[in-house]
Design a protein around this motif. Structure first.
Motif, short mmCIF file in Angstrom:
data_model
loop_
_atom_site.label_atom_id
_atom_site.label_comp_id
_atom_site.label_asym_id
_atom_site.label_seq_id
_atom_site.Cartn_x
_atom_site.Cartn_y
_atom_site.Cartn_z
N GLN A 58 0.59 -1.61 0.15
CA GLN A 58 0.12 -0.56 0.06
C GLN A 58 1.02 1.50 -0.21
O GLN A 58 0.73 2.11 -0.70
N VAL A 59 1.79 0.78 0.92
CA VAL A 59 2.95 2.46 0.73
C VAL A 59 3.70 2.81 -0.78
O VAL A 59 4.03 3.89 -0.99
N HIS A 60 3.89 1.06 -1.83
CA HIS A 60 4.57 1.61 -2.67
C HIS A 60 3.66 1.95 -3.77
O HIS A 60 4.15 2.98 -4.58
N ASP A 61 2.31 1.65 -3.19
CA ASP A 61 1.49 2.03 -4.69
C ASP A 61 1.41 3.61 -4.48
O ASP A 61 1.07 4.34 -5.25
N LEU A 62 1.52 3.83 -2.96
CA LEU A 62 1.07 5.05 -2.48
C LEU A 62 1.79 6.53 -2.92
O LEU A 62 1.71 7.57 -4.25
N ILE A 63 3.50 6.45 -2.80
CA ILE A 63 4.22 7.26 -3.31
C ILE A 63 4.76 6.85 -4.82
O ILE A 63 5.38 7.87 -4.71
N PHE A 64 4.66 5.41 -5.44
CA PHE A 64 4.55 5.49 -6.60
C PHE A 64 3.19 5.94 -7.58
O PHE A 64 3.48 5.82 -8.86
N TRP A 65 2.37 6.55 -6.94
CA TRP A 65 1.29 7.51 -7.43
C TRP A 65 0.33 5.62 -9.08
O TRP A 65 0.04 6.47 -9.40
N ARG A 66 0.67 5.51 -8.24
CA ARG A 66 -0.82 4.03 -8.66
C ARG A 66 -2.09 4.31 -9.40
O ARG A 66 -2.74 3.98 -10.03
N ASP A 67 -2.82 5.08 -7.98
CA ASP A 67 -3.34 5.00 -7.60
C ASP A 67 -3.45 6.99 -7.96
O ASP A 67 -3.38 7.45 -6.66
N VAL A 68 -3.49 7.68 -8.43
CA VAL A 68 -3.45 9.10 -9.03
C VAL A 68 -4.56 10.17 -7.73
O VAL A 68 -4.13 10.97 -6.91
N LYS A 69 -5.65 9.51 -7.68
CA LYS A 69 -6.57 10.55 -6.43
C LYS A 69 -6.31 10.00 -5.19
O LYS A 69 -6.00 11.00 -4.72
N THR B 175 -3.41 9.15 -3.98
CA THR B 175 -2.14 9.60 -3.49
C THR B 175 -2.23 11.42 -3.67
O THR B 175 -1.88 11.45 -2.93
N GLY B 176 -3.26 11.89 -4.52
CA GLY B 176 -3.16 13.47 -4.54
C GLY B 176 -3.79 14.05 -3.74
O GLY B 176 -3.67 14.88 -2.96
N PHE B 177 -4.70 13.20 -3.20
CA PHE B 177 -5.15 13.46 -1.86
C PHE B 177 -4.58 13.21 -0.62
O PHE B 177 -4.72 13.74 0.53
N VAL B 178 -3.57 11.87 -0.58
CA VAL B 178 -2.61 11.96 0.29
C VAL B 178 -1.54 13.07 0.88
O VAL B 178 -1.32 13.71 1.26
N PHE B 179 -1.15 13.52 -0.38
CA PHE B 179 -0.24 14.13 -0.85
C PHE B 179 -0.69 15.77 -0.11
O PHE B 179 -0.21 16.52 0.43
N GLY B 180 -1.67 16.04 -0.70
CA GLY B 180 -2.45 17.49 -0.47
C GLY B 180 -2.69 18.06 0.33
O GLY B 180 -2.53 18.18 1.11
N THR B 181 -3.52 16.69 1.87
CA THR B 181 -3.99 16.77 2.77
C THR B 181 -2.01 17.40 3.72
O THR B 181 -1.90 17.86 4.76
#
Length: 250
Positions: free
Chosen positions: A61-72, A74-80
């Motif tokens: 899950q962390v790997h998919d998050l930081i590699f932008w596998r799910d753009v929405k 990752t964008g939500f977590v990064f923006g928050t």
């Protein structure tokens, strides 16, 4: 010969006919043993899966998050996280936490009042709008708590051993590396504060992995060159230190 062949075939015929008898009643084609096995297997599967501790975040899950596998996502977590850090840079921690709680309460109270008005107008009996979330069991069992504590203690013990090894100079080169790193951090601390470093770390976490994945070959080439040069410098330093050279010779 015909009687011998009939004698040899009769046991197989009788056994097949006797084996087909249990599945005949009911016309379902399944035996009671198979049905009971299915229910027991399902119960054992549920009990075994529920007994396993569920981790909040897995490595995938962390790997998919930081590699932008799910753009929405990752964008939500990064923006928050970025907005939170920027808010902490501009306001105090108490103010940021208070504003967040007020915003959350404003949303939940407004939705609660809205649903109550709708139910009163329509004369419906839907109940509490957050009942599904209120019924969720969020209690932490003692077993799960001890599992998390044991996992945390493993990392704490490793960190303590590493600190003792570095500060008591078990390896002179490693202790010198720590001293040089801390000396460089004094210059970093003179330019940046803690919140600024966290903002930079947040930007790097969500940008460096995707850039590395795109330009992996070129980056590995230059990193290999830098690693070889660093290794040669460390070997030269170790060769000039009498204690390290004597240890290697032994």
């Amino acid at each position: 010969m015909a009687e011998l062949a009939a004698a040899t075939q009769s046991p197989s015929v009788s056994s097949s006919s006797s084996g087909a008898e249990p599945s005949a009643p009911g016309g379902g084609g399944g035996s009671p043993g198979a049905k009971s096995c299915g229910s027991s297997c399902a119960d054992s599967f549920v009990s075994s899966s529920s007994s396993q501790p569920v981790s909040l975040f897995s490595t995938s899950q962390v790997h998919d998050l930081i590699f932008w596998r799910d753009v929405k996502k990752t964008g939500f977590v990064f923006g928050t996280t970025l907005i939170m850090l920027l808010s902490l840079a501009a306001f105090s921690v108490i103010s940021v936490v208070s504003y967040l709680i007020l915003a959350l309460l404003s949303v939940t109270i407004s939705f609660r009042v809205y649903k109550s008005v709708i139910q009163a107008v329509q004369k419906s009996e839907e109940g509490h709008p957050f009942k599904a979330y209120l019924d969720v069991d969020i209690t932490l069992s003692s077993e799960a708590f001890h599992n998390y504590m044991n996992a945390a203690m493993v990392h704490v013990n490793k960190a303590l051993k590493l600190l003792i090894r570095l500060f008591l100079v078990e390896d002179l080169v490693d202790s010198l590396k720590l001293a040089v790193f801390m000396w460089l951090m004094t210059y970093v601390g003179a330019v940046f504060n803690g919140i600024t470093l966290l903002i930079l770390a947040d930007l790097l976490v969500f940008s460096v992995p995707i850039v590395y994945e795109k330009y992996k070959t070129q980056i590995d080439h230059y990193v290999g060159i830098a690693r070889d040069q660093t290794k040669s410098i460390v070997e030269k330093i170790q060769a000039k230190l009498p204690g390290i050279a004597k240890k290697k010779a032994e």
